[in-house]
Write a protein that holds these residues in place. Structure first.
Motif, PDB file in Angstrom:
ATOM      1  N   ILE A 141      -3.621   4.157   4.059  1.00 16.07           N
ATOM      2  CA  ILE A 141      -2.610   4.808   3.215  1.00 16.07           C
ATOM      3  C   ILE A 141      -2.987   6.270   3.059  1.00 16.07           C
ATOM      4  N   GLU A 155     -11.170   6.757  -4.585  1.00 16.07           N
ATOM      5  CA  GLU A 155      -9.772   6.390  -4.375  1.00 16.07           C
ATOM      6  C   GLU A 155      -9.262   6.948  -3.048  1.00 16.07           C
ATOM      7  N   ARG A 195      -8.001   4.848   0.328  1.00 12.12           N
ATOM      8  CA  ARG A 195      -6.710   5.014   1.004  1.00 12.12           C
ATOM      9  C   ARG A 195      -6.891   5.129   2.508  1.00 12.12           C
TER      10      ARG A 195
END
Length: 379
Positions: A377, A368, A372
């Motif tokens: 992100i 994860e 990102r």
């Protein structure tokens, strides 16, 4: 990097077997997700093979040659920060090899299951966007694990998370995941099949006496003789890779009908699954495996350093017992196998302490984070 198949380095060290076992557990989990660019590297062995061989020998012999000396070195350095002169000197080991590795492998992420702060320090100076992750393999903290440039820490317990936070690491960078174990520790086992495989009488309680992967637990023969005063048990010795120890145990217990003597056991989860009690050294991985199997543990004379602190922490919680003398060991084993409420209390604490599916949790969280970065992100 492709988003679906990042390039990952897992760095470990061969001081004991636990760091490698955690590395393999993570590699196994990545592979199940189709991520096959995962390389395991013993950085110190590749960078300085002679120095690594000598220090590894000393470490493995510390239980017999100088346990107090090893404990002294552990406690002396336990609270040293990453920016002291001594730790900076240690962090220079492997720098050249690591630079070559970065150029050759171009990893998207580096995971280490052994404290190698050289990694993060060097990445920080090079200004790269490689993510760095630390998976702690004990239940207690040594400052060698801590470096300000580590992106995320994965730990066994809330207590350990708090210790790391108290050392200055923001809490959002610390995840209580448990210690990653091989998937075999979550698979069902047929007791009858395992007993038949090892020639064990299935109707009797099994006491498993493990000397560690390298067979370094002391007084194992003395413990065995004391335990065999309990007529109701079957005793299994696991001598690890220590052939002289196995030969010694075979000579001492040759032909005993209630004794089984084994060397290194790859499928140790099978023996744990059929055992009523485990006697072992207090390595973080072995203790975590016992928690996963809800197997009552007795640690015999834990070595000063991280093993003593692992045992002390889990004993304070009620998950393990600690014995200092063979007769005390025998008494504790008898209590565990003859008083169901004693074993159930220990198992209940283990249930509470153990974080299941640790490898899945760690790998999912890492992926994860990498995703990102890929999509721009952050936070």
């Amino acid at each position: 990097m492709t988003e679906a198949n990042p390039n990952i380095l897992i760095l470990y060290a061969s001081y004991g077997d636990g760091h490698l076992q955690v590395a393999k557990a993570l590699q196994q989990r990545f592979a199940r997700l189709g991520i096959d660019q995962v390389k395991l590297v013993d950085l110190l062995a590749e960078a300085h093979p002679f120095v690594n061989a000598v220090t590894r020998y000393v470490y493995l012999k510390s239980s017999t040659l100088g346990p107090d000396l090893y404990g002294w070195s552990f406690y002396l350095t336990q609270h040293l920060k990453h920016d002291t002169a001594f730790t900076k000197m240690l962090n220079r080991f492997g720098t050249r090899k690591f630079k070559q590795m970065l150029q050759a492998e171009r990893p998207d992420a580096i995971i280490y299951t052994f404290p190698l702060p050289v990694v993060s320090g060097l990445i920080s100076r090079n200004g790269t966007d490689i993510r760095t992750y630390t998976v702690l393999t004990d239940f207690v903290l040594h400052q060698r694990w801590i470096h300000p440039d580590i992106d995320k820490y994965y730990v066994a317990t809330e207590h350990l998370k708090q210790q790391i936070a108290d050392s200055g690491v923001p809490e959002h960078r610390i995840e209580v995941s448990g210690i990653p174990l091989r998937s075999a520790f979550s698979e069902p086992i047929r007791r009858q099949d395992v007993c038949r495989k090892y020639g064990i009488e299935p109707s009797k309680p099994v006491v498993c006496l493990m000397a560690g992967a390298y067979g370094v637990l002391k007084h194992i023969s003395q413990m065995g003789h004391a335990l065999l005063h309990l007529d109701e048990i079957e005793l299994v010795f696991v001598c690890g890779r220590n052939k002289p120890l196995k030969e010694q145990i075979e000579a001492s217990f040759a032909g005993h009908p209630r004794v089984r003597i084994l060397g290194y056991v790859e499928h140790i989860h099978e023996l744990m699954a059929i055992s009523s009690c485990l006697i072992t050294k207090a390595g973080g991985i072995t203790l975590s495996e016992a928690l996963a199997m809800r197997l009552p543990v007795i640690v015999f004379r834990p070595l000063p350093g991280q093993e003593k602190e692992n045992a002390r922490f889990l004993a304070q919680q009620g998950a393990v017992e600690i014995a200092q003398r063979p007769e005390e060991l025998t008494s504790l084993v008898k209590r565990i196998i003859s008083l169901p409420e004693q074993a159930e209390r220990m198992k209940a604490v283990m249930e509470e302490l153990y974080s299941g599916n640790a490898a899945e949790s760690v790998v999912s969280d890492m992926l994860e984070g990498l995703s990102r970065i890929k999509t721009g992100i952050f936070g």
